[in-house]
Design an enzyme around this catalytic site. Structure first.
Site, PDB file in Angstrom:
ATOM      1  N   ARG A 118       4.183  -5.577   3.207  1.00 45.22           N
ATOM      2  CA  ARG A 118       2.716  -5.558   3.141  1.00 45.22           C
ATOM      3  C   ARG A 118       2.173  -6.895   3.629  1.00 45.22           C
ATOM      4  O   ARG A 118       1.604  -7.675   2.876  1.00 45.22           O
ATOM      5  CB  ARG A 118       2.303  -5.201   1.730  1.00 45.22           C
ATOM      6  CG  ARG A 118       3.058  -3.952   1.328  1.00 45.22           C
ATOM      7  CD  ARG A 118       2.495  -3.284   0.174  1.00 45.22           C
ATOM      8  NE  ARG A 118       1.360  -2.471   0.545  1.00 45.22           N
ATOM      9  CZ  ARG A 118       0.685  -1.739  -0.322  1.00 45.22           C
ATOM     10  NH1 ARG A 118       1.014  -1.755  -1.569  1.00 45.22           N
ATOM     11  NH2 ARG A 118      -0.331  -1.018   0.060  1.00 45.22           N
ATOM     12  N   GLN A 123      -0.178  -4.438   8.670  1.00 40.00           N
ATOM     13  CA  GLN A 123      -1.283  -3.729   8.016  1.00 40.00           C
ATOM     14  C   GLN A 123      -1.609  -2.386   8.687  1.00 40.00           C
ATOM     15  O   GLN A 123      -1.889  -1.407   8.020  1.00 40.00           O
ATOM     16  CB  GLN A 123      -2.519  -4.615   8.042  1.00 40.00           C
ATOM     17  CG  GLN A 123      -3.232  -4.652   6.736  1.00 40.00           C
ATOM     18  CD  GLN A 123      -4.144  -5.863   6.605  1.00 40.00           C
ATOM     19  OE1 GLN A 123      -4.285  -6.652   7.537  1.00 40.00           O
ATOM     20  NE2 GLN A 123      -4.767  -5.985   5.462  1.00 40.00           N
ATOM     21  N   ASP A 126       0.621   0.527   7.489  1.00 39.85           N
ATOM     22  CA  ASP A 126       0.807   0.639   6.050  1.00 39.85           C
ATOM     23  C   ASP A 126       0.298   1.987   5.509  1.00 39.85           C
ATOM     24  O   ASP A 126      -0.872   2.140   5.164  1.00 39.85           O
ATOM     25  CB  ASP A 126       0.073  -0.544   5.403  1.00 39.85           C
ATOM     26  CG  ASP A 126       0.310  -0.649   3.916  1.00 39.85           C
ATOM     27  OD1 ASP A 126       0.877   0.299   3.333  1.00 39.85           O
ATOM     28  OD2 ASP A 126      -0.085  -1.664   3.337  1.00 39.85           O
ATOM     29  N   SER A 129      -1.307   1.962   1.943  1.00 44.12           N
ATOM     30  CA  SER A 129      -2.718   1.556   1.847  1.00 44.12           C
ATOM     31  C   SER A 129      -3.641   2.675   2.327  1.00 44.12           C
ATOM     32  O   SER A 129      -4.657   2.958   1.690  1.00 44.12           O
ATOM     33  CB  SER A 129      -2.984   0.303   2.691  1.00 44.12           C
ATOM     34  OG  SER A 129      -2.416  -0.801   2.068  1.00 44.12           O
ATOM     35  N   TYR A 224       2.263  -7.554  -4.860  1.00 50.68           N
ATOM     36  CA  TYR A 224       2.347  -6.564  -5.927  1.00 50.68           C
ATOM     37  C   TYR A 224       2.245  -7.232  -7.297  1.00 50.68           C
ATOM     38  O   TYR A 224       2.554  -8.412  -7.453  1.00 50.68           O
ATOM     39  CB  TYR A 224       3.684  -5.820  -5.860  1.00 50.68           C
ATOM     40  CG  TYR A 224       3.752  -4.847  -4.722  1.00 50.68           C
ATOM     41  CD1 TYR A 224       3.031  -3.663  -4.768  1.00 50.68           C
ATOM     42  CD2 TYR A 224       4.541  -5.095  -3.608  1.00 50.68           C
ATOM     43  CE1 TYR A 224       3.094  -2.758  -3.728  1.00 50.68           C
ATOM     44  CE2 TYR A 224       4.605  -4.197  -2.559  1.00 50.68           C
ATOM     45  CZ  TYR A 224       3.882  -3.029  -2.628  1.00 50.68           C
ATOM     46  OH  TYR A 224       3.947  -2.136  -1.600  1.00 50.68           O
TER      47      TYR A 224
HETATM   48  P1  NAD Z   1      -0.151  -0.944  -6.501  1.00 49.79           P
HETATM   49  O1  NAD Z   1      -0.493   0.459  -6.122  1.00 49.79           O
HETATM   50  O2  NAD Z   1       1.277  -1.333  -6.651  1.00 49.79           O
HETATM   51  O3  NAD Z   1      -0.896  -1.272  -7.905  1.00 49.79           O
HETATM   52  C1  NAD Z   1      -2.281  -1.017  -8.075  1.00 49.79           C
HETATM   53  C2  NAD Z   1      -2.936  -2.143  -8.829  1.00 49.79           C
HETATM   54  O4  NAD Z   1      -2.533  -2.130 -10.200  1.00 49.79           O
HETATM   55  C3  NAD Z   1      -2.576  -3.537  -8.320  1.00 49.79           C
HETATM   56  O5  NAD Z   1      -3.748  -4.209  -7.940  1.00 49.79           O
HETATM   57  C4  NAD Z   1      -1.894  -4.193  -9.517  1.00 49.79           C
HETATM   58  O6  NAD Z   1      -2.136  -5.586  -9.578  1.00 49.79           O
HETATM   59  C5  NAD Z   1      -2.534  -3.451 -10.660  1.00 49.79           C
HETATM   60  N1  NAD Z   1      -1.853  -3.547 -11.965  1.00 49.79           N
HETATM   61  C6  NAD Z   1      -0.527  -3.511 -12.261  1.00 49.79           C
HETATM   62  N2  NAD Z   1      -0.328  -3.623 -13.590  1.00 49.79           N
HETATM   63  C7  NAD Z   1      -1.565  -3.686 -14.162  1.00 49.79           C
HETATM   64  C8  NAD Z   1      -2.027  -3.790 -15.499  1.00 49.79           C
HETATM   65  N3  NAD Z   1      -1.205  -3.861 -16.555  1.00 49.79           N
HETATM   66  N4  NAD Z   1      -3.358  -3.836 -15.684  1.00 49.79           N
HETATM   67  C9  NAD Z   1      -4.237  -3.776 -14.661  1.00 49.79           C
HETATM   68  N5  NAD Z   1      -3.853  -3.680 -13.380  1.00 49.79           N
HETATM   69  C10 NAD Z   1      -2.535  -3.647 -13.128  1.00 49.79           C
HETATM   70  O7  NAD Z   1      -0.824  -1.984  -5.542  1.00 49.79           O
HETATM   71  P2  NAD Z   1      -1.547  -1.798  -4.135  1.00 49.79           P
HETATM   72  O8  NAD Z   1      -2.920  -1.329  -4.353  1.00 49.79           O
HETATM   73  O9  NAD Z   1      -0.699  -0.973  -3.257  1.00 49.79           O
HETATM   74  O10 NAD Z   1      -1.561  -3.281  -3.587  1.00 49.79           O
HETATM   75  C11 NAD Z   1      -1.722  -4.395  -4.404  1.00 49.79           C
HETATM   76  C12 NAD Z   1      -2.073  -5.590  -3.532  1.00 49.79           C
HETATM   77  O11 NAD Z   1      -1.124  -5.759  -2.491  1.00 49.79           O
HETATM   78  C13 NAD Z   1      -3.390  -5.457  -2.768  1.00 49.79           C
HETATM   79  O12 NAD Z   1      -4.523  -5.578  -3.494  1.00 49.79           O
HETATM   80  C14 NAD Z   1      -3.180  -6.560  -1.765  1.00 49.79           C
HETATM   81  O13 NAD Z   1      -3.392  -7.817  -2.325  1.00 49.79           O
HETATM   82  C15 NAD Z   1      -1.740  -6.398  -1.412  1.00 49.79           C
HETATM   83  N6  NAD Z   1      -1.655  -5.607  -0.181  1.00 49.79           N
HETATM   84  C16 NAD Z   1      -1.493  -6.267   0.994  1.00 49.79           C
HETATM   85  C17 NAD Z   1      -1.431  -5.543   2.177  1.00 49.79           C
HETATM   86  C18 NAD Z   1      -1.269  -6.189   3.489  1.00 49.79           C
HETATM   87  O14 NAD Z   1      -1.524  -7.365   3.621  1.00 49.79           O
HETATM   88  N7  NAD Z   1      -0.812  -5.454   4.493  1.00 49.79           N
HETATM   89  C19 NAD Z   1      -1.508  -4.163   2.158  1.00 49.79           C
HETATM   90  C20 NAD Z   1      -1.677  -3.532   0.929  1.00 49.79           C
HETATM   91  C21 NAD Z   1      -1.718  -4.257  -0.222  1.00 49.79           C
END
Ligand code: NAD
Length: 364
Positions: A118, A123, A126, A129, A224
């Site tokens: 990620r 991006q 992905d 996402s 993550y």
């Molecule tokens: P995910 O589906 O793994 O998790 C969803 C959300 O749940 C996350 O924001 C995580 O922090 C949150 N979470 C976990 N435990 C929790 C708890 N106990 N209470 C409350 N929240 C909790 O994550 P995702 O949405 O796939 O991605 C997370 C982050 O990864 C994004 O926000 C971003 O920063 C990063 N990301 C980067 C890229 C990229 O640069 N290509 C792409 C996608 C995501």
């Protein structure tokens, strides 16, 4: 090199759409697509004809050099592929590690799109996402459909209605899209996440951020979240309970990669919610954030509707398929040169996704 796309047997989406198939063909690939593969996403066989050969499932499996799908196929079907064929899907090998040996046992090479790192560079490839964003959007629309109240504030001749209160737990890709959609519908939104980086994003969408002290973070986790202590989760559950009692809708998206989803909404909390409230649990497939969630079911407890649909992207198959196919095309651009496969292991994106590589090297 033949890129084959079967019909998804338990999904409304398709891994390749006609306009993207044209672009994949321009990379020098020969595209095979199963009859009726796009029907549930409203793409007809005819739409594919200029870019692809529309054929039967049997011919497609025996002819494929690369087999692309959204969901993995059965072992019986993978056994019908040529030796050394490449299977591209979402295998989730960090959740199901046995898949590596299974595919190698069949002489196949595996690429898992959910393993693409990620990073900014990756991006555009992905799929997690793209699909999470659709799920976040659809979660709010599903909540609005089940909620026996308005989302926006309404001032009418027949009286005034207060705006709905929405609580979003987990403000990653799906959560942020849910916040944006709930705001667009005029509700009052608050959200929580264990990653502090999420705070600024939540605030920038005009929602309130609920902070629970003492969350653990790890910069090495690739964006993550990491698993939280029992004490933290207990504090968080108490905070959630206070807010849940006032919420009309709770959308939960909290996930920890490779682990069971954290349980944030216990039964006692649901017991205290107003009848008519709705919970949409996007973590349903990894155990759910709500204790009462049932994967792929809607349950009603004391008048609270709990929606555990783990494939909300499948409710919007036309755009979901388009975005999935675009992600795949961007990945194919680094994988295929002049119609030939180049599994360049110095490329970190290929290294991340090509999860059977190490097992193959050990077999040689
Ligand atoms: P995910 O589906 O793994 O998790 C969803 C959300 O749940 C996350 O924001 C995580 O922090 C949150 N979470 C976990 N435990 C929790 C708890 N106990 N209470 C409350 N929240 C909790 O994550 P995702 O949405 O796939 O991605 C997370 C982050 O990864 C994004 O926000 C971003 O920063 C990063 N990301 C980067 C890229 C990229 O640069 N290509 C792409 C996608 C995501």
């Amino acid at each position: 090199m033949k890129l084959a796309i079967p019909r998804e047997l338990e999904d409304t989406r398709v891994a390749m759409v006609p306009e993207v198939a044209e672009k994949a063909k321009a990379l020098g690939l020969e595209i095979l697509i199963e009859e009726g593969a796009g029907a549930s996403s409203f793409y007809s066989d005819q739409d594919y004809e200029s870019a692809a050969t529309v054929t039967t499932r049997e011919k497609l499996l025996s002819g494929a050099d690369m087999l692309l799908s959204i969901n993995p196929l059965s072992d019986e079907e993978y056994k019908k592929l040529k030796k050394d064929a490449i299977v591209i899907s979402q295998f989730q090998p960090f959740l199901y590690p046995e898949v590596t040996d299974k595919l190698r046992g069949m002489g196949l090479r595996g690429i898992s799109l959910d393993m693409i790192p990620r990073t900014t560079l990756a991006q555009s490839m992905d799929v997690l996402s793209s699909m999470a964003s659709i799920a976040g959007y659809k979660a709010v629309l599903e909540a609005a459909r089940h909620l026996p109240r308005y989302f926006p504030m309404m001032i009418t001749a027949a009286g005034s209605v207060r705006p709905a209160k929405v609580l979003v737990l987990g403000a990653g890709v799906a959560g942020l899209q849910a916040i944006a959609t709930a705001k667009r519908l005029g509700s009052m939104v608050e959200a929580s996440d264990t990653r502090l980086a999420a705070k600024e994003e939540v605030l920038s969408l005009g929602a309130k951020f609920v902070e629970v002290e003492g969350a653990r973070e790890d910069k090495e986790a690739g964006g993550y979240a990491v698993e939280q202590s029992k004490e933290f989760l207990e504090r968080q559950r108490q905070e959630v309970q206070k807010r849940a009692m006032k919420a009309d809708v709770i959308i939960t998206t909290a996930q920890v990669r490779g682990r069971k989803a954290p349980m944030l909404v216990p039964k006692e909390t649901v017991d205290q919610m107003r009848a008519g409230s709705v919970i949409v649990d996007l973590a349903a497939s990894t155990g759910g954030n709500c204790e009462l969630t049932k994967d792929n079911e809607i349950v009603v407890h004391n008048g609270v509707t709990i929606i555990g649909n783990s494939n909300l992207a499948g409710l919007m198959p036309q755009d979901a398929s388009l975005l999935y196919a675009n992600n795949v095309l961007n990945f194919l651009k680094i994988l295929v040169k002049d119609g030939q496969l180049t599994l360049d292991m110095s490329n970190e994106i290929i290294r991340g996704a090509y999860f059977t590589a190490e097992a193959e090297a050990q077999q040689q």
